[in-house]
Design an enzyme around this catalytic site. Structure first.
Site, PDB file in Angstrom:
ATOM      1  N   ASP A   8      -8.467   9.943  -5.242  1.00  0.00           N
ATOM      2  CA  ASP A   8      -8.411   9.948  -3.756  1.00  0.00           C
ATOM      3  C   ASP A   8      -8.204  11.417  -3.391  1.00  0.00           C
ATOM      4  O   ASP A   8      -7.077  11.892  -3.326  1.00  0.00           O
ATOM      5  CB  ASP A   8      -7.200   8.798  -3.362  1.00  0.00           C
ATOM      6  CG  ASP A   8      -7.217   9.159  -1.698  1.00  0.00           C
ATOM      7  OD1 ASP A   8      -7.642   9.876  -1.185  1.00  0.00           O
ATOM      8  OD2 ASP A   8      -6.489   7.962  -1.335  1.00  0.00           O
ATOM      9  N   ARG A  11      -5.782  12.448  -0.494  1.00  0.00           N
ATOM     10  CA  ARG A  11      -4.290  12.150  -0.987  1.00  0.00           C
ATOM     11  C   ARG A  11      -3.848  13.473  -1.879  1.00  0.00           C
ATOM     12  O   ARG A  11      -2.786  13.897  -1.404  1.00  0.00           O
ATOM     13  CB  ARG A  11      -4.241  10.776  -1.414  1.00  0.00           C
ATOM     14  CG  ARG A  11      -2.891  10.699  -2.369  1.00  0.00           C
ATOM     15  CD  ARG A  11      -3.082   9.410  -3.136  1.00  0.00           C
ATOM     16  NE  ARG A  11      -1.944   9.150  -3.924  1.00  0.00           N
ATOM     17  CZ  ARG A  11      -1.729   9.683  -5.140  1.00  0.00           C
ATOM     18  NH1 ARG A  11      -2.734  10.321  -5.520  1.00  0.00           N
ATOM     19  NH2 ARG A  11      -0.829   9.384  -5.854  1.00  0.00           N
ATOM     20  N   GLY A  35       8.831   7.333  -7.850  1.00  0.00           N
ATOM     21  CA  GLY A  35       7.407   6.668  -8.281  1.00  0.00           C
ATOM     22  C   GLY A  35       6.506   7.575  -8.617  1.00  0.00           C
ATOM     23  O   GLY A  35       5.333   7.712  -8.121  1.00  0.00           O
ATOM     24  N   GLU A  57       9.874   6.740 -12.814  1.00  0.00           N
ATOM     25  CA  GLU A  57       9.017   6.097 -13.026  1.00  0.00           C
ATOM     26  C   GLU A  57       9.310   4.720 -13.572  1.00  0.00           C
ATOM     27  O   GLU A  57       9.835   4.911 -14.525  1.00  0.00           O
ATOM     28  CB  GLU A  57       7.577   6.541 -13.472  1.00  0.00           C
ATOM     29  CG  GLU A  57       6.386   5.641 -13.744  1.00  0.00           C
ATOM     30  CD  GLU A  57       5.874   4.876 -12.429  1.00  0.00           C
ATOM     31  OE1 GLU A  57       5.669   3.567 -12.262  1.00  0.00           O
ATOM     32  OE2 GLU A  57       5.919   5.360 -11.153  1.00  0.00           O
ATOM     33  N   GLU A  86      17.172   2.759  -8.009  1.00  0.00           N
ATOM     34  CA  GLU A  86      18.425   2.086  -7.556  1.00  0.00           C
ATOM     35  C   GLU A  86      19.339   1.933  -8.790  1.00  0.00           C
ATOM     36  O   GLU A  86      20.631   1.384  -8.586  1.00  0.00           O
ATOM     37  CB  GLU A  86      18.281   0.869  -6.910  1.00  0.00           C
ATOM     38  CG  GLU A  86      17.296   1.084  -5.586  1.00  0.00           C
ATOM     39  CD  GLU A  86      16.200   1.124  -5.692  1.00  0.00           C
ATOM     40  OE1 GLU A  86      15.424   0.937  -4.497  1.00  0.00           O
ATOM     41  OE2 GLU A  86      15.509   1.110  -6.831  1.00  0.00           O
ATOM     42  N   GLU A 101       4.946   9.569  -3.036  1.00  0.00           N
ATOM     43  CA  GLU A 101       3.455   9.154  -2.450  1.00  0.00           C
ATOM     44  C   GLU A 101       3.943   7.741  -2.319  1.00  0.00           C
ATOM     45  O   GLU A 101       3.824   6.700  -3.115  1.00  0.00           O
ATOM     46  CB  GLU A 101       2.448   9.294  -3.344  1.00  0.00           C
ATOM     47  CG  GLU A 101       1.119   9.109  -2.532  1.00  0.00           C
ATOM     48  CD  GLU A 101       0.619   7.711  -2.661  1.00  0.00           C
ATOM     49  OE1 GLU A 101       1.082   6.924  -1.813  1.00  0.00           O
ATOM     50  OE2 GLU A 101       0.151   7.214  -3.839  1.00  0.00           O
ATOM     51  N   GLU A 110       3.829  -3.356   0.564  1.00  0.00           N
ATOM     52  CA  GLU A 110       4.111  -3.113  -0.812  1.00  0.00           C
ATOM     53  C   GLU A 110       4.515  -1.759  -1.061  1.00  0.00           C
ATOM     54  O   GLU A 110       4.135  -0.854  -1.949  1.00  0.00           O
ATOM     55  CB  GLU A 110       3.120  -3.490  -1.943  1.00  0.00           C
ATOM     56  CG  GLU A 110       2.820  -5.259  -1.901  1.00  0.00           C
ATOM     57  CD  GLU A 110       1.984  -5.334  -3.227  1.00  0.00           C
ATOM     58  OE1 GLU A 110       1.001  -4.334  -3.584  1.00  0.00           O
ATOM     59  OE2 GLU A 110       1.949  -6.404  -3.628  1.00  0.00           O
ATOM     60  N   HIS A 250      -7.974   5.702  -0.267  1.00  0.00           N
ATOM     61  CA  HIS A 250      -7.759   4.288  -1.076  1.00  0.00           C
ATOM     62  C   HIS A 250      -6.990   3.358  -0.119  1.00  0.00           C
ATOM     63  O   HIS A 250      -7.225   2.249  -0.302  1.00  0.00           O
ATOM     64  CB  HIS A 250      -7.182   4.573  -2.510  1.00  0.00           C
ATOM     65  CG  HIS A 250      -5.424   4.786  -2.384  1.00  0.00           C
ATOM     66  ND1 HIS A 250      -5.199   6.180  -2.101  1.00  0.00           N
ATOM     67  CD2 HIS A 250      -4.680   3.881  -2.426  1.00  0.00           C
ATOM     68  CE1 HIS A 250      -4.003   5.990  -2.189  1.00  0.00           C
ATOM     69  NE2 HIS A 250      -3.447   4.685  -2.491  1.00  0.00           N
TER      70      HIS A 250
END
Length: 310
Positions: A8, A11, A35, A57, A86, A101, A110, A250
């Site tokens: 993408d 992005r 992430g 991740e 967390e 992202e 989500e 995307h």
């Protein structure tokens, strides 16, 4: 999906440009990548002169990211940590920058926004930077007879049988797809802007009014939502749009089909409100309530519709 996201261009290239064209933001700074996936954003930050990058991740991709970091010679700058934000502890008390992202379809489906906000509250220094730091959700309306006929009306007569109960289900599920800009019938209305540096998790649930004004005589079959992302702390404002008039991403757009076909004349308005809320059972899902009315020359309608993004 991962390859789709890396390919993408809009992005990935935007993030790369934000980082490489604003090296002054990253020089000697500690960065947290929330992430991280393959670690691509962390690598950009390392190359731009970050003092250290913590790439977090929670999936098994963390193992690949470690390999990728090593292969590219950045192990001394980038530390990949596997786990949920967390639940893990960082080796540092504070970070200067959080990059992520986190955006989902319809911006909020989500998504990882709550995780980013948690990381912000726990680790970001007081004058720290979030990238991106602003996101805006927009609404417009389209003519879409052909597709609606194909995907929705199809259930009225399936080889001679009435399966319209499935049509109700199909109507309730927003469709993520690419909309041709020539289908757009009205202006675009800003529904909500989120300032990631100041907002709370509750701000992602909201009710916003809208007024969509027809720019030509046409039929309207659906409303379409899309979002813009901004990096306002850069040397000059940078960002991208996922709208139908912009280069496709995307995320595509989110199409909400209307039960009524609205016949509009130029200058007439569809007015209403959209309520967006996290689903009670699964917070990653979204419940949408749409109230709309049109009081036009050829068409008068007032309706409430419910949608579920699952």
């Amino acid at each position: 999906m991962l390859q789709e996201m890396l390919k993408d261009l809009v992005r990935t290239k935007t993030y790369q440009n934000v980082i490489y064209q604003n090296k002054f933001l990253f020089k000697d700074k500690v960065v947290l990548d929330v992430g991280a996936g393959t670690g691509i954003l962390s690598l950009f930050c390392a190359k731009a002169g970050a003092k250290h990058v913590y790439a977090v991740e929670c999936s098994d991709m963390a193992e690949r990211a470690k390999e990728i970091v090593e292969t590219n010679g950045f192990s001394n700058v980038v530390t990949v940590l596997k786990g949920k934000i967390e639940e893990l502890e960082l080796p540092v008390a504070k970070v200067d920058i959080i990059i992520s992202e986190w955006m989902g379809y319809f911006l909020l489906f989500e998504n990882m926004l709550n995780t980013v906000l948690y990381a912000r509250d726990k680790w970001l220094v007081d004058d720290g930077i979030l990238l991106p730091d602003k996101c805006s959700l927009f609404l417009t309306a389209i003519e879409d007879a052909e597709y609606k006929e194909d995907k929705i009306e199809f259930w009225n007569n399936v080889y001679g049988f009435d399966m319209s109960c499935i049509k109700k289900q199909a109507m309730m599920e927003p469709l993520v797809d690419t909309v041709d800009q020539n289908q757009i019938v009205t202006n675009s209305q800003l529904l909500k802007t989120m300032d990631i540096s100041k907002m709370t998790p509750g701000d992602a649930s909201f009710t916003a009014p809208f007024k969509l004004i027809a720019e030509r005589d046409d039929f309207i079959h659906a409303l379409v939502a899309y979002f813009d992302v901004s990096f306002t702390k850069c040397h000059k404002l940078m960002g991208f749009s996922t709208g139908p008039r912009s280069r496709s991403t995307h995320w595509k757009q989110t199409v909400l089909y209307l039960e009524d076909v609205l016949t509009v004349c130029q200058g007439e308005s569809i007015v209403g409100t959209m309520t967006v809320a996290q689903n009670k059972k699964n917070p990653r899902d979204i419940d949408i309530m749409l109230k709309y009315s049109l009081n036009g020359q050829r068409c008068t309608v007032s309706r409430v519709q419910y949608y579920k993004m699952r």
